[in-house]
Motif scaffolding. Structure first.
Motif, mmCIF file in Angstrom:
data_model
loop_
_atom_site.group_PDB
_atom_site.id
_atom_site.type_symbol
_atom_site.label_atom_id
_atom_site.label_comp_id
_atom_site.label_asym_id
_atom_site.label_seq_id
_atom_site.Cartn_x
_atom_site.Cartn_y
_atom_site.Cartn_z
ATOM 1 N N GLY A 41 -28.837 9.586 126.323
ATOM 2 C CA GLY A 41 -27.839 10.642 126.225
ATOM 3 C C GLY A 41 -26.694 10.347 125.280
ATOM 4 N N LYS A 42 -26.720 9.217 124.603
ATOM 5 C CA LYS A 42 -25.659 8.879 123.671
ATOM 6 C C LYS A 42 -25.774 9.793 122.456
ATOM 7 N N LYS A 43 -24.608 10.430 122.085
ATOM 8 C CA LYS A 43 -24.610 11.424 121.008
ATOM 9 C C LYS A 43 -23.993 10.840 119.743
ATOM 10 N N PHE A 44 -24.565 11.253 118.612
ATOM 11 C CA PHE A 44 -24.086 10.807 117.309
ATOM 12 C C PHE A 44 -23.774 12.024 116.444
ATOM 13 N N TYR A 45 -22.657 11.911 115.693
ATOM 14 C CA TYR A 45 -22.233 13.010 114.820
ATOM 15 C C TYR A 45 -22.199 12.524 113.377
ATOM 16 N N SER A 46 -22.266 13.480 112.459
ATOM 17 C CA SER A 46 -22.290 13.150 111.028
ATOM 18 C C SER A 46 -20.891 12.777 110.543
ATOM 19 N N LEU A 47 -20.846 12.195 109.344
ATOM 20 C CA LEU A 47 -19.579 11.829 108.717
ATOM 21 C C LEU A 47 -18.739 13.082 108.489
ATOM 22 N N LYS A 48 -19.398 14.167 108.091
ATOM 23 C CA LYS A 48 -18.700 15.433 107.851
ATOM 24 C C LYS A 48 -17.992 15.911 109.117
ATOM 25 N N ASP A 49 -18.692 15.876 110.269
ATOM 26 C CA ASP A 49 -18.088 16.294 111.543
ATOM 27 C C ASP A 49 -16.937 15.360 111.921
ATOM 28 N N LYS A 50 -17.144 14.067 111.714
ATOM 29 C CA LYS A 50 -16.104 13.092 112.055
ATOM 30 C C LYS A 50 -14.851 13.363 111.225
ATOM 31 N N GLU A 51 -15.006 13.535 109.923
ATOM 32 C CA GLU A 51 -13.859 13.778 109.048
ATOM 33 C C GLU A 51 -13.142 15.076 109.401
ATOM 34 N N PHE A 52 -13.908 16.095 109.770
ATOM 35 C CA PHE A 52 -13.331 17.390 110.170
ATOM 36 C C PHE A 52 -12.428 17.212 111.412
ATOM 37 N N ILE A 53 -12.927 16.502 112.375
ATOM 38 C CA ILE A 53 -12.170 16.292 113.626
ATOM 39 C C ILE A 53 -10.938 15.417 113.364
ATOM 40 N N VAL A 54 -11.134 14.318 112.647
ATOM 41 C CA VAL A 54 -10.024 13.396 112.393
ATOM 42 C C VAL A 54 -8.940 14.094 111.577
ATOM 43 N N LYS A 55 -9.344 14.828 110.546
ATOM 44 C CA LYS A 55 -8.368 15.532 109.708
ATOM 45 C C LYS A 55 -7.592 16.554 110.535
ATOM 46 N N HIS A 56 -8.287 17.263 111.422
ATOM 47 C CA HIS A 56 -7.646 18.283 112.249
ATOM 48 C C HIS A 56 -6.558 17.659 113.137
ATOM 49 N N TYR A 57 -6.851 16.507 113.701
ATOM 50 C CA TYR A 57 -5.905 15.901 114.647
ATOM 51 C C TYR A 57 -4.923 14.919 114.014
ATOM 52 N N ILE A 58 -5.180 14.488 112.806
ATOM 53 C CA ILE A 58 -4.247 13.567 112.154
ATOM 54 C C ILE A 58 -3.244 14.325 111.286
ATOM 55 N N SER A 59 -3.697 15.340 110.552
ATOM 56 C CA SER A 59 -2.770 16.023 109.646
ATOM 57 C C SER A 59 -2.809 17.547 109.758
ATOM 58 N N GLY A 60 -3.674 18.112 110.541
ATOM 59 C CA GLY A 60 -3.807 19.568 110.602
ATOM 60 C C GLY A 60 -3.151 20.181 111.829
ATOM 61 N N LYS A 61 -3.704 21.327 112.205
ATOM 62 C CA LYS A 61 -3.206 22.090 113.328
ATOM 63 C C LYS A 61 -3.305 21.299 114.638
ATOM 64 N N GLY A 62 -4.304 20.510 114.752
ATOM 65 C CA GLY A 62 -4.497 19.698 115.944
ATOM 66 C C GLY A 62 -3.360 18.712 116.151
ATOM 67 N N LYS A 63 -2.790 18.249 115.025
ATOM 68 C CA LYS A 63 -1.652 17.321 115.115
ATOM 69 C C LYS A 63 -0.485 18.010 115.801
ATOM 70 N N GLU A 64 -0.214 19.255 115.383
ATOM 71 C CA GLU A 64 0.875 20.020 115.995
ATOM 72 C C GLU A 64 0.612 20.240 117.495
ATOM 73 N N GLU A 65 -0.622 20.597 117.819
ATOM 74 C CA GLU A 65 -0.985 20.811 119.226
ATOM 75 C C GLU A 65 -0.811 19.514 120.025
ATOM 76 N N LYS A 66 -1.254 18.424 119.413
ATOM 77 C CA LYS A 66 -1.163 17.120 120.068
ATOM 78 C C LYS A 66 0.295 16.738 120.289
ATOM 79 N N GLU A 67 1.143 16.959 119.267
ATOM 80 C CA GLU A 67 2.563 16.655 119.394
ATOM 81 C C GLU A 67 3.223 17.546 120.442
ATOM 82 N N LYS A 68 2.839 18.815 120.431
ATOM 83 C CA LYS A 68 3.384 19.755 121.409
ATOM 84 C C LYS A 68 3.016 19.302 122.822
ATOM 85 N N PHE A 69 1.772 18.919 123.006
ATOM 86 C CA PHE A 69 1.310 18.453 124.311
ATOM 87 C C PHE A 69 2.027 17.164 124.702
#
Length: 188
Positions: A41-69
């Motif tokens: 059941g161990k799941k693996f994601y592509s580099l593209k998916d990883k970069e999308f998620i990291v970018k969202h939470y490090i410098s994108g909208k996700g960062k704002e949500e994370k800071e707000k939370f």
């Protein structure tokens, strides 16, 4: 052909600085699907998916949500700390009141103990006086031979002889004078 490196969820959330639940919500909202799933059941994601998620939470909208939370979490933490401080202060005041009440009750108990002790002393003194008086009465009546034990006398001591009664009773003439005198005072 080189095989593309795949990333586990643990690696992605570590790089993005998010929780597993946040990753799951984001992946579902953005329709991200693992590239590979092992038998366990161990799941693996592509580099593209990883970069999308990291970018969202490090410098994108996700960062704002994370800071707000995070800020909201910090505000809640501050509120809880302040509430706990107030409760501690209330408990301290309640404790001080209990200590004060305990001191008052202890003082009252000491006073009652002293009163009981004084009452015992007075009772002892009264008993000794009574015993002494009984002895004096016996000496005066000539009954000194009969022992007095614990303040009690025998039945014969309590009965008065008929000679003593007649000597103590006033004559009829005395009674009449005595009664007249009272009548004169009250009836004028």
């Amino acid at each position: 052909m080189t095989e593309e490196k795949l990333y586990t969820i643990s690696e992605i959330i570590k790089d993005a600085g998010i929780a597993r639940s946040t990753f799951d919500k984001f992946a579902e909202a953005n329709n991200l699907r693992p590239v590979k799933i092992e038998k366990r059941g161990k799941k693996f994601y592509s580099l593209k998916d990883k970069e999308f998620i990291v970018k969202h939470y490090i410098s994108g909208k996700g960062k704002e949500e994370k800071e707000k939370f995070t800020n909201h979490k910090a505000e809640k933490h501050d509120e809880i700390v302040e509430l706990l401080r107030e409760q501690v202060q209330q408990l301290k005041q309640a404790n001080e009141q209990l200590v004060h009440d305990n001191d008052i009750l202890t003082d009252q108990l000491k006073a009652k103990d002293e009163q009981i002790s004084a009452a015992h002393q007075l009772a002892d003194q009264a008993q000794k006086l009574h015993l002494g008086l009984e002895r004096q009465v016996k000496v005066l009546t000539g009954d000194a031979d009969t022992p007095v034990v614990d303040g009690e006398t025998s039945e014969s001591d309590n009965s008065v002889s008929s000679d003593q009664k007649s000597a103590e009773e006033p004559t009829d003439a005395k009674k009449a004078t005595h009664q007249s005198w009272w009548r004169n005072i009250f009836h004028g």
